[in-house]
Write a protein that holds these residues in place. Structure first.
Motif, mmCIF file in Angstrom:
data_model
loop_
_atom_site.group_PDB
_atom_site.id
_atom_site.type_symbol
_atom_site.label_atom_id
_atom_site.label_comp_id
_atom_site.label_asym_id
_atom_site.label_seq_id
_atom_site.Cartn_x
_atom_site.Cartn_y
_atom_site.Cartn_z
ATOM 1 N N MET A 1 -11.623 5.717 24.624
ATOM 2 C CA MET A 1 -11.039 6.194 23.372
ATOM 3 C C MET A 1 -12.016 5.976 22.216
ATOM 4 O O MET A 1 -12.197 6.847 21.354
ATOM 5 N N GLU A 2 -12.622 4.810 22.211
ATOM 6 C CA GLU A 2 -13.560 4.512 21.128
ATOM 7 C C GLU A 2 -14.818 5.406 21.251
ATOM 8 O O GLU A 2 -15.423 5.767 20.234
ATOM 9 N N THR B 1 -3.997 1.830 23.206
ATOM 10 C CA THR B 1 -5.169 1.419 23.985
ATOM 11 C C THR B 1 -5.593 -0.017 23.674
ATOM 12 O O THR B 1 -6.258 -0.659 24.495
ATOM 13 N N TYR B 2 -5.213 -0.473 22.517
ATOM 14 C CA TYR B 2 -5.520 -1.880 22.192
ATOM 15 C C TYR B 2 -4.450 -2.809 22.780
ATOM 16 O O TYR B 2 -4.779 -3.757 23.490
ATOM 17 N N ARG C 1 -10.262 2.443 29.342
ATOM 18 C CA ARG C 1 -9.526 3.394 28.502
ATOM 19 C C ARG C 1 -9.830 3.151 27.038
ATOM 20 O O ARG C 1 -9.991 4.097 26.249
ATOM 21 N N LEU C 2 -9.870 1.870 26.661
ATOM 22 C CA LEU C 2 -10.175 1.537 25.264
ATOM 23 C C LEU C 2 -11.581 2.006 24.889
ATOM 24 O O LEU C 2 -11.772 2.635 23.835
ATOM 25 N N ASN D 1 -19.560 0.829 15.329
ATOM 26 C CA ASN D 1 -18.957 1.377 16.543
ATOM 27 C C ASN D 1 -19.954 1.380 17.711
ATOM 28 O O ASN D 1 -19.560 1.142 18.856
ATOM 29 N N LYS E 1 -7.232 -2.214 14.216
ATOM 30 C CA LYS E 1 -7.694 -2.971 15.378
ATOM 31 C C LYS E 1 -7.263 -4.434 15.259
ATOM 32 O O LYS E 1 -6.701 -4.840 14.242
ATOM 33 N N PHE F 1 -9.015 -7.167 26.416
ATOM 34 C CA PHE F 1 -8.929 -7.124 27.882
ATOM 35 C C PHE F 1 -9.972 -7.995 28.571
ATOM 36 O O PHE F 1 -10.354 -7.752 29.712
ATOM 37 N N THR G 1 -20.064 -2.154 18.918
ATOM 38 C CA THR G 1 -18.843 -2.442 19.675
ATOM 39 C C THR G 1 -18.904 -1.800 21.052
ATOM 40 O O THR G 1 -18.482 -2.399 22.052
ATOM 41 N N THR H 1 -16.610 -8.460 17.649
ATOM 42 C CA THR H 1 -15.615 -7.491 18.126
ATOM 43 C C THR H 1 -14.592 -8.251 18.951
ATOM 44 O O THR H 1 -14.985 -9.109 19.756
#
Lengths: 917, 226
Positions: B60-61, A263-264, B56-57, B136, A151, A203, B139, A199
């Motif tokens: 996915m996460e 995706t990142y 989308r991110l 996670n 990441k 985006f 996040t 984090t």
């Protein structure tokens, strides 16, 4: 006129300030009464923080205890009194001062009371000024978030440019980051800091800024409103691989993996490559790698070449930062057959054989060898193809510098024209064919018109004018197709060449030329393979001072000049073109110099001081410096002893002076001789008695009767008396016994002899010696004529001269003998006139020894021998002998054996001299 | 106690406490929705595109999050996810026109945030502090909060005259006050499963809305010019 609202506001502000000031003063005035410590006054404000560059106003309030008024107060900045013009009297006990704060302003501001002449000034109060600048606004804020694991890191690091002024006051920096969802901040250093967002806000839109704060204020940088992707710097692509495919000798397939999930960040890539060792990177056009891909095929590469490839990435929209380049990945393209000709060339070597030369054929690998060249096929004129294998493993396409390969060296007639053809081959195939025509010596195409050189940006450039080819009917085409530049190192003979296109007029030498090395550069025009005549020029990539000075020696040294001679510096040590030589000669601490041209190798230095020491050196110069020879010492001459054409006048002067000196000495000698003629004459030619003037001569005629009857035997009775003319003492009696011991003395001294009673006859001394020693011919010379001179009169030792009956003279001259070889005077040799006749008439003088007959016997013989020795002079004295014999007969007149003496004239010398009277 | 059974971990160290404090602060920051910078006037397409990428991110996460959750719950993890629970918001986007559907997306995001927060709190008691599940989950809350704000900005940009209701469209989400460990695990799995489904639907909706709204607005804007 009504004041405006702004003016009213200003008036209100001023009045309120005044009111505040008065209240403060009132409070301060009552303060001492409340305090237990007695003070004389105070300053408002206390311990202020002042800004550099701004004005600052302080007020001193004097208490009653100070016993001073406002007129007595003055301000000091440490030890410097503030001018009165900056004071403002508020009332009788308060005075303010306004000063501009600078870096140099003292920290202490003192309020003092003027003292009396007897007392010192009194400090009422003081404050410490804390100076500083307000914070400066940071600029150029930029932030970055790098990849961490799979990441993007939650830490956003920012950098900025702080102010340029010194931070005198303590200053804090704080970095702020704001999202839609939250605000974040973090402490920072002067020019960098970071924020941990927990984090990474992918985006999302962020706002970043920096706040700087100190006691004088707070300032904030411009807000960096940024999209999160603009902060991202990912890792470089991972697992970069290069695939080399057979039959695709000009391509390589590069593959890699994305460093982060799409995706990142959606990425685009950049690829660059270069050959191993070159470092000259070529980038693939960005448009070709914009898409999100993981492989790319590199094209238009060189066969059999090892390439290095690197890949990097960035956000596909160009946000953020490029990643670092990936690590090197290398691969080699497959081989292909050579696609260009080998570089064929020749060197003409002069041969010992007349009308023949030797041709060294050489070549370089094709520029596009496309693999390792394994060999060459060569054909000369109509011969067969011959193969020359190349075993050198270094000769491959990887080497940056193409090596020269000598192929053949063959004799070549001057009248021969020939074609040389060459092909190179590698593991895949053969190259195109190269050809070279070696023309007849008389048919060589013309050379370029002129040739020059220059250096630019560390490279050696050659410029030439194409040949003016107008000839027709020649076997070659009249158009120049290319030029060959050949250069040969003078120091080591290394050579190389390069080709230039037909329209080229200026070209840089591509070889690895050495500085300070002399190169002979030749330009050959090529006429469709025909080699034209070369034009050669010497050149340097960079000139320097000569490596060593010329070797100097003194060829000749004169009185006022010296001829120097030196050798040319060897070409490999000149390191440049010699521009001139400078001759330095030093004498007496003074240095002189003479500059001579470069083609001068000897020089005569003139106008030098004679008999002086000179130190000489010769300096050789190039455009870049000079080098001296070693010092050479010599002395100029004091005199010139040799005749040289260089100093004819000097020589003439010397000759004339020597001649004049010689003549002067001759004249002086002659004058001396003339002046001292008599004495010299006496020394050289002692006066010889003239027999004609002799009393004997005068006397002889009177004794004619006696002489007519000479008794030869009576000669033995002649005695010779030696007389010391100075002592006038006769030796007859005194030294009779010691006479032999003194014989030597007598030999060198004058002798006088008494002759008879009236005259003294000196008998030749030599005859005496001879008689004593039995006749030594070594001591006598036939040519010697002995002379006698009259040295004394007959009045010897007071004796009365013997009366001579003939002359009747009272004084009789005596003779001294001389051994001079001087010829007799004419009067002596050739008596003339009556005197001669008189001599001739004198039978004693005319008688020869051999004329004695009868009575003389052996003595006669001996006397004859002596007479031969003594010559005529002796014989002339013979008449006297008779007289001696008659008057002084001695025993010694006989020989020891009882015979009469050989010569009657000698015997008396042995028996002594007896006085005649 | 926050209304759930707490498993005590006596091995808690200072660093763990600090980590916990950081998480609490982060959640507090997420709560202050209006603390950050305001919405910017951006082009419709890029605005929705960024939100699509963020969705989308998060999606996915969320997939990874569900896998991690299942892996960290021990036995019967698959069983937990199949249990029906009606207190978890429905992931279906509702509404007839784009504005309603946009508002539904925003409401769903806002509705899921307290559930994610509660699951995080429950799992903080159930999982060791070093468990990646906790990070996670945090996040996911952080990004969902950001997505909700972006949707809100898009809504305000596209429909400036339509108000945003304070409460979710589907009504306030009820959270059961007390649950045992089994119920917590079932609850967490259902929340994450529905959350993943929600994000999938949001991706689809945003793509549709972009095609409808951005092109039509560009067309309308162009017609207005002429």
């Amino acid at each position: 006129m009504n004041p405006t609202s702004k003016d009213m506001k200003g008036i209100m502000d001023k009045s309120s300030y005044r009111l505040l000031q008065l209240l403060s003063l009132a409070w301060l005035a009552c303060r001492p009464t409340c305090s237990s410590i007695t003070t004389y006054g105070t300053i408002i404000p206390q311990s202020p923080l002042v800004e550099i560059g701004k004005e600052f106003t302080a007020t001193c309030v004097v208490y009653k205890a100070a016993k001073a008024t406002a007129e007595d107060i003055y301000w000091k900045l440490k030890n410097v009194t503030v001018p009165k013009e900056q004071y403002t009297k508020i009332n009788d006990s308060a005075v303010s001062v306004t000063i501009t704060i600078t870096n140099e302003t003292a920290n202490w501001l003192l309020c003092e009371k003027k003292g009396s002449p007897l007392n010192r000034n009194q400090v009422i109060h003081g404050i410490l000024l804390t100076k500083g600048y307000p914070p400066e606004k940071p600029v150029n804020l930029s932030c970055m978030a790098v990849q961490s694991g799979r990441k993007i890191s939650s830490n956003v690091t920012c950098t900025w440019q702080p102010g340029t002024r010194d931070e005198i006051l303590k200053t804090t920096y704080t970095l702020f980051g704001s999202l839609i969802v939250s605000n974040k901040s973090g402490k920072a250093h002067r020019s960098s800091g970071y924020i941990d967002f927990g984090t990474f806000p992918s985006f999302m839109q962020l706002a970043m800024w920096v706040e700087v704060e100190n006691k004088l204020g707070k300032v904030r940088s411009d807000i960096l409103d940024i999209y999160a992707a603009d902060l991202v710097k990912t890792n470089p692509p991972s697992d970069v691989n290069i695939l080399s495919e057979n039959n695709f000798s000009r391509t390589l397939l590069v593959s890699w993996k994305h460093p982060i999930h799409v995706t990142y960040v959606t990425l685009k890539y950049n690829i660059r490559f270069c050959t191993v060792g070159s470092g000259d990177w070529t980038e693939v056009p960005p448009n070709d790698t914009e898409s999100y891909k993981e492989s790319f095929r590199l094209q238009y590469l060189k066969p059999d070449m090892e390439y290095v490839v690197q890949v990097r990435c960035i956000h596909h929209m160009g946000y953020g930062y490029w990643s670092d380049w990936s690590a090197n990945s290398t691969a080699r393209t497959p081989e292909d057959k050579p696609t260009s000709k080998p570089d064929l060339w020749r060197v003409i070597i002069p041969s010992q054989v007349k009308s023949e030369r030797r041709v060294q054929v050489m070549c370089k690998d094709p520029v596009e060898s496309n693999g390792r060249i394994q060999g060459y096929s060569i054909k000369i004129q109509d011969g067969n193809w011959e193969t020359v294998a190349v075993n050198d493993s270094d000769l491959d396409s990887r080497s940056q510098e193409r090596k020269i390969i000598p192929l053949y060296q063959i004799p070549w007639s001057d009248k021969r024209r020939g074609l040389i053809e060459l092909k190179a081959w590698n593991s895949v195939g053969e190259s195109p064919q190269a050809s070279l025509v070696i023309p007849k010596l008389t048919q060589e195409p013309p050379s370029v018109e002129w040739l020059s050189w220059f250096t630019q940006q560390g490279r050696l450039w050659v410029k030439w004018q194409p040949p003016n080819v107008t000839a027709t009917g020649e076997p070659y085409r009249s158009e120049v197709t290319e030029y060959i530049l050949e250069w040969v190192s003078v120091s080591d003979g290394a050579m190389d060449w390069q080709r230039e296109r037909r329209h080229t007029r200026t070209a840089a030498i591509k070889g690895n030329l050495q500085k300070f090395n002399r190169y002979n550069i030749s330009v050959y025009p090529m006429y469709s393979g025909w080699t034209g005549k070369p034009l050669t020029i010497a050149a340097f990539l960079e000139q320097g001072a000569p490596l060593e000075g010329p070797s100097v020696k003194v060829r000749r040294t004169g009185k006022n000049d010296a001829e120097l001679e030196w050798m040319e510096i060897p070409l490999d040590k000149q390191r440049g073109f010699i521009t001139n030589y400078t001759i330095f000669f030093i004498t007496g601490g003074k240095e002189h110099s003479i500059v001579v041209s470069t083609d001068t190798y000897s020089y005569t230095v003139k106008r030098m001081a004679s008999n002086s020491k000179y130190v000489v050196r010769v300096m050789a110069s190039t455009v870049q410096g000079s080098t001296n020879s070693s010092d050479l010492s010599f002395n100029t001459l004091m005199y010139v002893l040799c005749v040289y054409p260089s100093a004819p006048g000097q020589i003439e002067a010397i000759v004339v002076s020597v001649s004049i000196s010689f003549l002067f000495s001759v004249v002086l000698t002659m004058l001396c001789c003339i002046y001292k003629m008599d004495s010299i004459k006496k020394k050289i030619w002692p006066p010889v008695p003239d027999p004609s003037n002799s009393t004997i001569a005068k006397w002889s005629p009177d004794f004619t009767s006696k002489a007519d009857t000479p008794n030869e035997s009576a000669l033995g009775d002649v005695s010779i008396v030696e007389v010391d003319v100075f002592d006038r003492k006769s030796l007859c009696e005194e030294d009779k016994a010691g006479l032999p011991l003194k014989k030597d003395k007598y030999l060198s001294e004058e002798h006088s002899s008494g002759i008879g009673g009236s005259s003294c006859l000196s008998s030749p001394h030599q005859s005496v010696s001879d008689s004593d020693e039995g006749g030594d011919e070594g001591q006598t010379t036939a040519s010697t004529v002995q002379y006698s001179s009259v040295v004394a009169s007959c009045g010897y030792k007071g004796q009365t001269p013997c009366p001579l009956p003939q002359s009747g003279s009272s004084q009789t001259p005596s003779f001294t003998r001389s051994e001079s070889t001087q010829p007799l005077l004419d009067s002596e040799e050739h008596p003339e006139g009556p005197e001669s006749q008189r001599y001739l008439r004198n039978p004693y003088f005319g008688r020869l020894p051999g004329g004695n007959n009868g009575d003389s016997g052996d003595l006669e013989d001996l006397n004859q021998m002596e007479m031969k020795k003594q010559g005529l002079a002796l014989r002339r004295f013979c008449p006297l002998e008779e007289d001696f014999q008659q008057t002084t007969p001695t025993e010694e007149g006989h020989s020891p054996d009882g015979q009469p003496g050989p010569d009657p004239s000698y015997m008396p010398q042995l028996s002594g001299y007896r006085p005649q009277c | 106690m926050s209304g759930h059974v707490k498993n005590m971990y006596p091995q808690l160290s200072i660093s763990q406490a600090a980590r916990t404090l950081l998480s609490l602060l982060l959640v507090a920051a997420i709560d202050s929705m209006n603390a950050g910078i305001a919405c910017r006037n951006q082009q419709c397409e890029s605005h929705i595109q960024r939100s699509s990428k963020l969705t989308r991110l998060i999606h996915m996460e969320s997939v990874d999050l569900l896998k991690i959750y299942k892996a960290s719950q021990g036995d019967l993890s698959e069983l937990f996810c199949q249990m029906p629970i009606n207190i978890v918001p429905n992931p279906n986007i509702s509404g007839l026109d784009p504005s309603e559907r946009m508002l539904s997306i925003y409401s769903h995001c806002k509705a899921f945030l307290p559930h994610l927060k509660r699951v995080t709190e429950q799992q903080r008691d159930l999982q060791p502090p070093s468990s990646p599940l906790l990070n996670n989950l945090t996040t996911a809350q952080y990004r969902t909060s950001g997505l909700a704000n972006q949707i809100k900005c898009i809504y305000q940009t596209l429909f400036p005259n339509l108000p945003i209701p304070l409460e979710p469209v589907d009504g306030p989400t009820s959270i059961h006050p007390s649950q045992n460990v089994f119920q917590q695990k079932v609850y967490g799995c259902v929340v994450l499963k529905n959350f993943k489904e929600l994000l999938s639907q949001i991706r689809h909706e945003l793509r549709t809305i972009k095609n409808q709204m951005c092109k039509s607005r560009t067309f309308a804007y162009t017609n207005a010019l002429f």
